[in-house]
Write a protein that holds these residues in place. Structure first.
Motif, PDB file in Angstrom:
ATOM      1  N   GLU A 134       0.738  -1.269  -0.037  1.00  0.00           N
ATOM      2  CA  GLU A 134       0.229  -0.371   0.262  1.00  0.00           C
ATOM      3  C   GLU A 134       0.462   0.956   0.594  1.00  0.00           C
ATOM      4  OE1 GLU A 134      -1.290   1.418   3.540  1.00  0.00           O
ATOM      5  OE2 GLU A 134      -4.167   1.957   3.026  1.00  0.00           O
ATOM      6  N   ASP A 165      -5.968   2.365  -1.009  1.00  0.00           N
ATOM      7  CA  ASP A 165      -7.428   2.943  -0.582  1.00  0.00           C
ATOM      8  C   ASP A 165      -7.595   3.984  -0.388  1.00  0.00           C
ATOM      9  OD1 ASP A 165      -6.496   5.191   1.941  1.00  0.00           O
ATOM     10  OD2 ASP A 165      -6.157   3.130   3.829  1.00  0.00           O
ATOM     11  N   HIS A 168      -5.664   7.479   0.808  1.00  0.00           N
ATOM     12  CA  HIS A 168      -4.461   7.917   0.547  1.00  0.00           C
ATOM     13  C   HIS A 168      -4.489   7.990  -1.026  1.00  0.00           C
ATOM     14  CE1 HIS A 168      -2.177   6.642   4.230  1.00  0.00           C
ATOM     15  NE2 HIS A 168      -3.130   5.689   4.661  1.00  0.00           N
ATOM     16  N   GLN A 191      -9.037  -0.976   1.009  1.00  0.00           N
ATOM     17  CA  GLN A 191      -9.641   0.073   2.485  1.00  0.00           C
ATOM     18  C   GLN A 191     -10.618   1.337   2.352  1.00  0.00           C
ATOM     19  OE1 GLN A 191      -5.885  -0.036   3.665  1.00  0.00           O
ATOM     20  NE2 GLN A 191      -6.017  -1.135   5.633  1.00  0.00           N
ATOM     21  N   GLU A 239     -10.843   1.759   7.312  1.00  0.00           N
ATOM     22  CA  GLU A 239     -10.090   1.513   8.306  1.00  0.00           C
ATOM     23  C   GLU A 239     -10.282   3.014   8.363  1.00  0.00           C
ATOM     24  OE1 GLU A 239      -5.951   2.574   6.506  1.00  0.00           O
ATOM     25  OE2 GLU A 239      -4.765   1.188   7.894  1.00  0.00           O
TER      26      GLU A 239
HETATM   27 MG    MG Z   1      -4.450   1.837   4.389  1.00  0.00          MG
END
Ligand code: MG
Ligand code: MG
Length: 629
Positions: A134, A165, A168, A191, A239
């Motif tokens: 990730e 994610d 991010h 995520q 998350e």
């Molecule tokens: Mg993450």
């Protein structure tokens, strides 16, 4: 899509978190290393506990600062990974989440990262495990999913996949088009986190302010649509790192989390036109056409005073319930129900909270469909025994144990007043005060509940949220968030404060929990209404002279208008040509009050006046420690 959540999202100990996660209907869980370290038991105990709860441990995380290390530190990182694999073997988990290196001495180069991932892939594969890589938004060299994907692609290893994610990716406004061409079988995990729009350091933003999809402002559906183009149908895992969540109830948060994913997939379906195979489509978000009624739970001793207050505001007692100690008061399009019945929901509510709003009836296009959507979103339906002559009105649990009813015009529900209420024998016609409809409903809640109820309303009804505002109360800062329909037919203000001395917080202790603190009615003529209220002897909130001096200085007002405002304790705001007039009753039962507003094209809530109003109310409030009369 299988839905999962990371243990880090919730408050409490690991056992409590896992129970809450299973009860909320998740199938998978990410075990955060810190939750394991602080757990009083072995990884094997955790494995048994999760299995007993029907949960699969989908990943163990995070494994930090691995790729691109200089030779002297590289061997150490592999040794660390072996230790994680040992723990994972005990946990019965096969995916290690490796996040990109943030350390200063990390060396760049996609090939170097790919070689490291390939080698770690070999080690994982030897144990029947996998790794997922990730890109952290603040990674030293790899901080973009496109670079992480390129490293994974070049690693070219069956045990090495990509972790995507939303935070991010969207926090850095990374272009999403490259995601569409990633082969879906190379994505190990996705995520999901949202976040409010904030101008701050991305690491701090991520660690403290993430929230569930739909609670923030990130374009999550854009991300999901790009992911959808890959055909990915694997794990979706929440998350979230959030300070409010850490203070909230694990059970309620876990349900919020699952609700947010269901709602996200529902919005994705609206966008792409195809549904997730394992999720039956929800009826659309219902337009909210207005507030049909507001019901107060009240003890019989308090009825006379409350009825006097309603009469003073120009309400007419229009009906008495066919079988219960329940009366209906009306004015314009407003219905107030006073419920002093000694059985049933309102009574139970009254015992817990004292006099207060126990239910709100919302006018929707289709009540049954709204309830079906609510159930699909894991809202809690409410049913109580229906006696002959009574209607079974669909309802769900709302804030602070209150109810939200759904009423539509299509069938008998629209005639609820005719069916359940008879005209009272003692009805005395009273001159109305010109009140027309409910303008807004203001609810006070615990600080950590705001996002819960924001998601509740916005996922269920066709309402949007406005930007959060800080309001200055003499006792501290109050956070205020509005949910409303585009046409203003429904406006709900969510208020919360971290200070115990604000009016909003005092309400919570007075009323033993969250609830409706004030209701605002609309009038077409504020001064006529004010004059009627004065004639009826209604005690209004006195506004200090300084306010009007300041208003005069700030806004070039007609002196005659200024004089009228002051004479009637009316607050005023202007936005361009739009004007807003507000007045407040004094607080009833020391916790609840009414507001009356006139809108001339104005869409806000008089935020510039909030501090003056709150201070005026604080002045009249009993001193702390003085017993209630
Ligand atoms: Mg993450
Ligand atoms: Mg208000």
């Amino acid at each position: 899509m299988r839905m999962s959540i990371a243990t880090v999202c919730l408050s409490g100990g690991l056992a409590e978190k896992l129970e809450a996660i299973a009860d909320a209907g998740f199938k998978g869980v990410e075990i955060f290393e810190n939750d394991l370290l602080s757990f009083d038991g072995t990884p094997a105990d955790v494995r048994k506990m999760t299995a007993d709860l029907g949960l699969e441990i989908i990943t163990f995380q995070p494994f930090r600062d691995f790729e691109g290390l200089p030779p002297e530190r590289r061997a150490r990182a592999f040794a660390r990974a072996e230790r994680k694999f040992d723990v994972m073997a005990e946990l019965g988990c096969d995916l290690l989440l490796v996040c990109s290196n943030v350390t200063e001495d990390c060396l760049g180069g996609i090939d170097r990262a790919a070689a490291d991932l390939h080698e770690l892939g070999d080690k994982a594969k030897a144990r029947g495990m996998r790794i997922g890589f990730e890109a952290l938004a603040w990674g030293r060299h790899i901080n973009d999913y496109r670079d992480a994907w390129e490293a994974v692609r070049r690693a070219d290893h069956p045990a090495v996949g990509l972790v995507l994610d939303t935070f991010h990716t969207l926090a850095r406004k990374t272009d999403l088009s490259a995601m569409r061409s990633i082969p879906r079988d190379r994505i190990a995990l996705v995520q999901v986190a949202d976040a409010p729009a904030m101008d701050m350091d991305v690491l701090q933003w991520s660690r403290h302010f993430r929230n569930f999809p739909g609670q923030g402002d990130l374009p999550i559906i854009d991300f999901m649509a790009a992911l959808d183009a890959t055909g990915y149908d694997g794990l979706l895992s929440l998350e979230i790192f959030n300070d409010q969540f850490r203070a909230g109830s694990a059970r309620s948060l876990a349900v919020d989390g699952h609700r947010s994913l269901i709602y996200m997939m529902d919005r994705l379906r609206q966008r792409t036109g195809h549904a997730a195979p394992d999720q039956s489509p929800l009826p659309p978000r219902s337009p909210c056409l207005g507030t049909e009624f507001i019901e107060f739970a009240i003890e019989s001793a308090g009825i006379a005073a409350f009825e006097k207050a309603l009469s003073g505001l120009g309400f007419l007692k229009a009906g008495q319930h066919v079988s219960k100690a329940v009366s209906r008061w009306t004015q314009g399009g407003i219905n107030i129900v006073l419920n002093a019945d000694t059985a049933g929901f309102a009574h139970a509510f009254n015992i817990t909270h004292g006099t207060g709003v126990c239910a709100i009836g919302l006018r929707v296009a289709d009540a049954k469909a709204t309830l079906a959507r609510a159930e699909g979103l894991l809202d809690r339906p409410f049913r109580q025994a229906v006696r002959p002559g009574e209607l079974d009105i669909p309802a769900v649990r709302g804030l602070g144990g209150s109810l939200v009813y759904f009423v539509d015009a299509a069938d008998k529900l629209g005639k609820v007043w005719d069916i359940e209420f008879n005209p009272p024998a003692d009805a005395k016609p009273v001159p109305g005060a010109g009140l027309t409809v409910v303008d807004h409903i203001s609810q006070s809640m615990h600080y950590e509940e705001v996002l819960t109820w924001l998601l509740f309303y916005t996922s269920l009804l066709d309402v949007g949220k406005t930007a959060e505002q800080d309001v200055l109360d003499p006792g501290g800062l109050v956070k205020s968030q509005v949910v409303q329909s585009a046409d203003g037919a429904i406006r709900i203000v969510l208020n919360a404060s971290q200070s115990s001395r604000t009016q909003s917080s005092r309400f919570l202790s007075e009323a033993f929990g969250s609830g409706v603190q004030h209701i605002a009615f609309q009038t077409d003529d504020i001064f006529k209404t004010a004059a009627t209220l004065a004639a009826n002897g209604v005690a209004l909130l006195p506004i200090p002279e300084n306010y009007y001096d300041d208003l005069d200085a700030k806004i070039d007002l007609d002196p005659a208008l200024l004089k009228k405002l002051q004479a009637h304790n009316v607050l005023y705001d202007r936005d361009g040509q739009a004007e807003y007039f507000q007045l407040y009753t004094q607080t009833f039962d020391e916790r609840f009050f009414f507001e009356i507003v006139e809108r001339r094209g104005y869409v806000g809530f008089g935020a510039p006046n909030a501090q003056v109003r709150l201070t005026a109310q604080a002045r009249l409030a009993r001193a702390p420690g003085v017993p209630r009369r």
